[in-house]
Design a protein around this motif. Structure first.
Motif, PDB file in Angstrom:
ATOM      1  N   ASP A 456      -6.943  21.107 -26.001  1.00 38.05           N
ATOM      2  CA  ASP A 456      -5.670  20.395 -25.887  1.00 38.05           C
ATOM      3  C   ASP A 456      -4.611  21.224 -25.152  1.00 38.05           C
ATOM      4  OD1 ASP A 456      -5.450  22.285 -27.880  1.00 38.05           O
ATOM      5  OD2 ASP A 456      -4.531  20.964 -29.362  1.00 38.05           O
ATOM      6  N   CYS A 457      -5.043  22.218 -24.360  1.00 38.88           N
ATOM      7  CA  CYS A 457      -4.118  23.003 -23.547  1.00 38.88           C
ATOM      8  C   CYS A 457      -4.303  22.615 -22.080  1.00 38.88           C
ATOM      9  CB  CYS A 457      -4.376  24.499 -23.724  1.00 38.88           C
ATOM     10  SG  CYS A 457      -4.039  25.119 -25.395  1.00 38.88           S
ATOM     11  N   PHE A 458      -3.201  22.310 -21.398  1.00 42.90           N
ATOM     12  CA  PHE A 458      -3.290  21.813 -20.032  1.00 42.90           C
ATOM     13  C   PHE A 458      -2.198  22.408 -19.154  1.00 42.90           C
ATOM     14  CE2 PHE A 458      -4.012  18.259 -23.035  1.00 42.90           C
ATOM     15  CZ  PHE A 458      -5.383  18.097 -22.870  1.00 42.90           C
ATOM     16  N   ILE A 459      -2.500  22.558 -17.867  1.00 38.27           N
ATOM     17  CA  ILE A 459      -1.485  22.686 -16.827  1.00 38.27           C
ATOM     18  C   ILE A 459      -1.317  21.285 -16.253  1.00 38.27           C
ATOM     19  CG2 ILE A 459      -0.898  23.656 -14.579  1.00 38.27           C
ATOM     20  CD1 ILE A 459      -0.784  25.686 -16.796  1.00 38.27           C
ATOM     21  N   HIS A 460      -0.129  20.752 -16.393  1.00 34.31           N
ATOM     22  CA  HIS A 460       0.099  19.351 -16.072  1.00 34.31           C
ATOM     23  C   HIS A 460       0.655  19.144 -14.662  1.00 34.31           C
ATOM     24  CE1 HIS A 460       1.071  15.161 -16.717  1.00 34.31           C
ATOM     25  NE2 HIS A 460       2.318  15.387 -16.403  1.00 34.31           N
ATOM     26  N   LYS A 461       1.438  20.115 -14.174  1.00 34.88           N
ATOM     27  CA  LYS A 461       2.111  19.906 -12.896  1.00 34.88           C
ATOM     28  C   LYS A 461       2.479  21.255 -12.290  1.00 34.88           C
ATOM     29  CE  LYS A 461       6.379  18.537 -13.037  1.00 34.88           C
ATOM     30  NZ  LYS A 461       7.605  17.735 -13.190  1.00 34.88           N
ATOM     31  N   VAL A 462       2.354  21.361 -10.971  1.00 35.99           N
ATOM     32  CA  VAL A 462       2.819  22.533 -10.228  1.00 35.99           C
ATOM     33  C   VAL A 462       3.686  22.034  -9.085  1.00 35.99           C
ATOM     34  CG1 VAL A 462       2.187  24.547  -8.845  1.00 35.99           C
ATOM     35  CG2 VAL A 462       0.750  23.877 -10.786  1.00 35.99           C
ATOM     36  N   VAL A 463       4.957  22.444  -9.062  1.00 37.13           N
ATOM     37  CA  VAL A 463       5.871  22.075  -7.975  1.00 37.13           C
ATOM     38  C   VAL A 463       6.448  23.366  -7.408  1.00 37.13           C
ATOM     39  CG1 VAL A 463       7.897  20.757  -7.284  1.00 37.13           C
ATOM     40  CG2 VAL A 463       6.444  19.898  -9.131  1.00 37.13           C
ATOM     41  N   GLY A 487      12.977  19.752 -11.358  1.00 38.31           N
ATOM     42  CA  GLY A 487      11.544  19.890 -11.572  1.00 38.31           C
ATOM     43  C   GLY A 487      10.833  20.786 -10.597  1.00 38.31           C
ATOM     44  N   ALA A 488      11.537  21.331  -9.586  1.00 37.60           N
ATOM     45  CA  ALA A 488      10.884  22.167  -8.584  1.00 37.60           C
ATOM     46  C   ALA A 488      10.797  23.619  -9.040  1.00 37.60           C
ATOM     47  CB  ALA A 488      11.631  22.075  -7.261  1.00 37.60           C
ATOM     48  N   ALA A 489       9.928  24.383  -8.362  1.00 36.82           N
ATOM     49  CA  ALA A 489       9.720  25.811  -8.623  1.00 36.82           C
ATOM     50  C   ALA A 489       9.275  26.055 -10.062  1.00 36.82           C
ATOM     51  CB  ALA A 489      10.985  26.606  -8.308  1.00 36.82           C
ATOM     52  N   LEU A 490       8.448  25.140 -10.583  1.00 34.79           N
ATOM     53  CA  LEU A 490       7.997  25.224 -11.972  1.00 34.79           C
ATOM     54  C   LEU A 490       6.531  24.820 -12.094  1.00 34.79           C
ATOM     55  CD1 LEU A 490      10.986  23.473 -13.784  1.00 34.79           C
ATOM     56  CD2 LEU A 490      10.479  25.914 -13.829  1.00 34.79           C
ATOM     57  N   VAL A 491       5.863  25.397 -13.079  1.00 32.41           N
ATOM     58  CA  VAL A 491       4.548  24.958 -13.529  1.00 32.41           C
ATOM     59  C   VAL A 491       4.724  24.401 -14.930  1.00 32.41           C
ATOM     60  CG1 VAL A 491       2.214  25.674 -14.121  1.00 32.41           C
ATOM     61  CG2 VAL A 491       3.359  26.695 -12.144  1.00 32.41           C
ATOM     62  N   ASP A 492       4.276  23.180 -15.138  1.00 36.36           N
ATOM     63  CA  ASP A 492       4.468  22.480 -16.409  1.00 36.36           C
ATOM     64  C   ASP A 492       3.157  22.469 -17.184  1.00 36.36           C
ATOM     65  OD1 ASP A 492       5.084  20.727 -18.449  1.00 36.36           O
ATOM     66  OD2 ASP A 492       5.081  18.948 -17.177  1.00 36.36           O
ATOM     67  N   GLY A 493       3.200  22.869 -18.457  1.00 35.21           N
ATOM     68  CA  GLY A 493       1.982  22.866 -19.259  1.00 35.21           C
ATOM     69  C   GLY A 493       2.261  22.689 -20.728  1.00 35.21           C
ATOM     70  N   THR A 494       1.204  22.733 -21.534  1.00 37.18           N
ATOM     71  CA  THR A 494       1.351  22.659 -22.984  1.00 37.18           C
ATOM     72  C   THR A 494       0.356  23.597 -23.647  1.00 37.18           C
ATOM     73  OG1 THR A 494       1.284  21.229 -24.938  1.00 37.18           O
ATOM     74  CG2 THR A 494      -0.255  20.694 -23.165  1.00 37.18           C
ATOM     75  N   MET A 495       0.793  24.227 -24.725  1.00 38.25           N
ATOM     76  CA  MET A 495      -0.056  25.107 -25.515  1.00 38.25           C
ATOM     77  C   MET A 495      -0.810  24.353 -26.604  1.00 38.25           C
ATOM     78  SD  MET A 495      -0.512  28.296 -24.878  1.00 38.25           S
ATOM     79  CE  MET A 495       0.061  29.495 -23.674  1.00 38.25           C
ATOM     80  N   GLY A 496      -0.727  23.037 -26.592  1.00 37.43           N
ATOM     81  CA  GLY A 496      -1.525  22.236 -27.498  1.00 37.43           C
ATOM     82  C   GLY A 496      -1.048  22.240 -28.930  1.00 37.43           C
ATOM     83  N   ASP A 497      -1.911  21.687 -29.769  1.00 38.82           N
ATOM     84  CA  ASP A 497      -1.578  21.464 -31.174  1.00 38.82           C
ATOM     85  C   ASP A 497      -1.154  22.738 -31.887  1.00 38.82           C
ATOM     86  OD1 ASP A 497      -1.490  19.233 -32.949  1.00 38.82           O
ATOM     87  OD2 ASP A 497      -3.162  20.100 -34.062  1.00 38.82           O
ATOM     88  N   ALA A 498      -1.896  23.817 -31.694  1.00 33.77           N
ATOM     89  CA  ALA A 498      -1.613  25.065 -32.411  1.00 33.77           C
ATOM     90  C   ALA A 498      -0.385  25.779 -31.875  1.00 33.77           C
ATOM     91  CB  ALA A 498      -2.822  25.999 -32.331  1.00 33.77           C
ATOM     92  N   GLY A 499       0.101  25.380 -30.688  1.00 36.37           N
ATOM     93  CA  GLY A 499       1.295  26.005 -30.141  1.00 36.37           C
ATOM     94  C   GLY A 499       2.578  25.396 -30.647  1.00 36.37           C
TER      95      GLY A 499
END
Length: 587
Positions: A456-463, A487-499
């Motif tokens: 459940d950990c993802f990199i969702h977007k790179v701008v 939203g620019a100059a960013l990498v968007d992600g999530t550390m999932g349930d445990a995060g």
């Protein structure tokens, strides 16, 4: 039939009629509510409310939970889709409100449960009250507006939690260090350090967008009574405002990082200040204090590097302050102030990155673990604590050797909701002192094999950042033609349930050390996210002074890995990742 019998029959018929009527009313009420809404009536900080976010509350954990076993009957693709959908939902305590000032416009607010949950609940109760006496009565033009939030039958708060944060542009707090109902919205360009570091009162919300800030600014310019110098500017007649809840959309947008307000206005990258020598210890957008040993009004230099060299030549100077931005410095342009403060890094309340025009530096090196982040530099490979393996999750050597579990997304990649790629490893150093809450939570989850254990950990977007990112030549703002495209100059992600934290709303969930977001910083997302305390995160591909100090920066990317991150390609399918500790950290 005698009178007593007749009276009993009439009473019984009336009772049955009332039961039928009550059953009809209840049936109509519950028919208008989903089964999930019927289950989500809870007590929060003494306030009864119905949660509308459609998430499951389990114990004290208030985040959307996807099922992580096969009892759901879902295929791997279905389980991954469920996880991605859950990530897009706001937390059950997250809420938004609108202050409607009539013809002047509306002010949209994000209520922040991790700053003060009791205040969030109070504002919602005011929004739902049948009658309201809410109003704005005090104005300080372009600086703040102050008013009162009240609703018929809504009891006042008597005590509120205080988040250990500095107040910033567009944030809302209770006036006078109290617990309401008098509130104010701060409209200044940068952090209000003069209100305390951390802020002396309760901050509980932030303005959602620049359009709302413009409404607040218009309100602040309304005519006021004649006012003697040094006294508050009061409206001739209070301005009534309507307070209502601002519901989340039924289908939240996937772009979680589209920040709609400048937390620091008027800042730029000020590229010329980066030319200072390493031993100048330059702190961009910072004004450091100390005893003046050379006044700057007639001590002029074109660059911050020249000012630093002047400090080195002065026998008593160990702090220098320079103003190199003509557009912001005005009369102070090119001024170089030399100061002396040998114990400057003994102070834990320093704010770095909070000035819109000054650049400062010291001849003494700031400690690496100073709470202000002044001593932070991008780490070397030998300094990393954990590694993110982005792409198709596979067993990596240092994890597998110690029996570390790694998530598998077989069946969910390519043909499913995820896009898999050749694995890229990104190494991070945790900020153990600057963000102890996040560091300890993530480290514990990693040691217990819970972090990313359910794919459940993802990199969702790179701008990526454009060449003109943060340029002083562009207008300040967030649109595509401005200095800071949202939203620019960013990498968007999530550390999932445990995060995710488990106690938002139960206690103040804010790290005590506010720092700026620099290139390579890893921070929790706050704009439109579940909370500002995880699990959604971003990695900065460039400096972000416009984000101010309100994001928790909990790690830094190893310098050598930043280009790998910049080269990541993410299209309409997120990239999964797993996390492992550095081999020397394994027990």
């Amino acid at each position: 039939m005698n009178f007593r019998t007749l009276r009993s029959v009439v009473f019984l018929a009336s009772y049955v009629s009332l039961l039928i009527l009550w059953h009809t009313v209840l049936g109509t009420f519950f028919a208008s509510r989903s089964p999930q809404q019927q289950k989500d009536d809870v007590q929060v900080d003494g306030y009864s409310e119905s949660l509308r976010s459609g998430v499951v509350i389990s114990g004290r954990n208030i985040f959307p939970r996807a099922q992580h076993n096969n009892t759901t009957g879902l295929s791997p693709e279905g389980r991954q889709g469920e996880l991605l959908a859950a990530r897009e939902q706001p937390c059950s305590l997250c809420a938004r409100a609108i202050l409607d000032a009539g013809e002047l416009g509306v002010i949209r607010l994000h209520l922040r449960p991790e700053w003060c949950n009791a205040s969030r609940a109070y504002v919602l109760d005011v929004a739902h009250a049948a009658g309201s006496g809410s109003q704005i009565y005090r104005l300080e033009p372009g600086f703040l507006i102050q008013g009162r939030l009240t609703g018929h039958g809504v009891r006042k708060l008597h005590k509120t939690a205080r988040a250990p944060k500095v107040m910033e542009r567009g944030e809302v707090g209770w006036a006078g260090g109290g617990a309401g109902p008098d509130f104010f919205i701060y409209l200044g360009d940068g952090p209000a350090g003069w209100l305390g570091t951390p802020h002396d009162g309760t901050v509980f919300a932030e303005v959602a967008d620049e359009e709302s800030m413009e409404t607040a600014r218009r309100v602040s310019l309304l005519p006021v009574r004649p006012t003697p110098p040094g006294q508050m500017h009061l409206l001739r007649s209070p301005l009534p405002i309507a307070v209502r809840e601002w519901p989340y959309p039924t289908s939240p947008p996937r772009a979680r990082l589209s920040l709609r307000i400048l937390k620091a206005a008027g800042v730029s990258l000020d590229a010329g200040s980066t030319e200072c020598a390493e031993d100048c210890h330059a702190q961009l957008r910072t004004e450091l204090h100390g005893a003046v040993v050379r006044w700057g009004s007639d001590h002029l230099f074109n660059t911050s590097a020249e000012c630093c060299e002047a400090c080195k030549r002065h026998p008593r100077c160990d702090v220098w302050v320079h103003c190199s931005r003509e557009s912001r410095c005005k009369g102070a342009y090119r001024q170089c102030w030399l100061k002396r403060e040998p114990a400057i890094w003994n102070s834990t309340g320093l704010l770095v990155g909070s000035s819109d025009r000054w650049t400062s530096g010291t001849l003494t090196s700031p400690p690496l673990d100073h709470p202000s982040g002044a001593g932070i530099s991008l780490p070397s490979p030998s300094e990393h604590d954990l590694a993110l393996h982005v792409g198709r999750p596979v067993a990596v050597a240092e994890g597998a050797a110690r029996g570390r579990s790694t998530a598998s997304t077989d069946g969910a990649c390519d043909g499913g909701p995820l896009r898999c790629a050749e694995a890229v490893t990104l190494r991070l150093r945790l900020r153990w002192r600057g963000a102890p809450r996040a560091a300890k939570r993530l480290w514990a989850a990693l040691q217990e094999n819970r972090l990313c254990a359910h794919a459940d950990c993802f990199i969702h977007k790179v701008v990526r950042a454009s060449e003109s990112w943060g340029s002083d030549a562009l207008p300040d703002g967030l649109n595509v033609t401005s200095r800071w495209p949202a939203g620019a100059a960013l990498v968007d992600g999530t550390m999932g349930d445990a995060g995710a934290p488990s106690d938002v709303g139960a206690s103040v969930a804010v790290e005590p050390n506010p720092t700026t977001v620099r290139r390579g910083s890893v921070a929790w997302t706050s704009a439109g996210a579940r909370t500002g305390d995880g699990p959604n995160f971003f990695v900065a591909l460039a400096d972000h002074p416009q984000l101010g100090l309100s994001h928790t920066v909990w790690a830094d990317v190893v310098r050598a890995d930043l280009q790998l991150l910049n080269d990541l390609e993410v299209d309409d399918k997120p990239l999964p990742f797993t996390v492992t500790p550095r081999a020397s950290h394994l027990v």
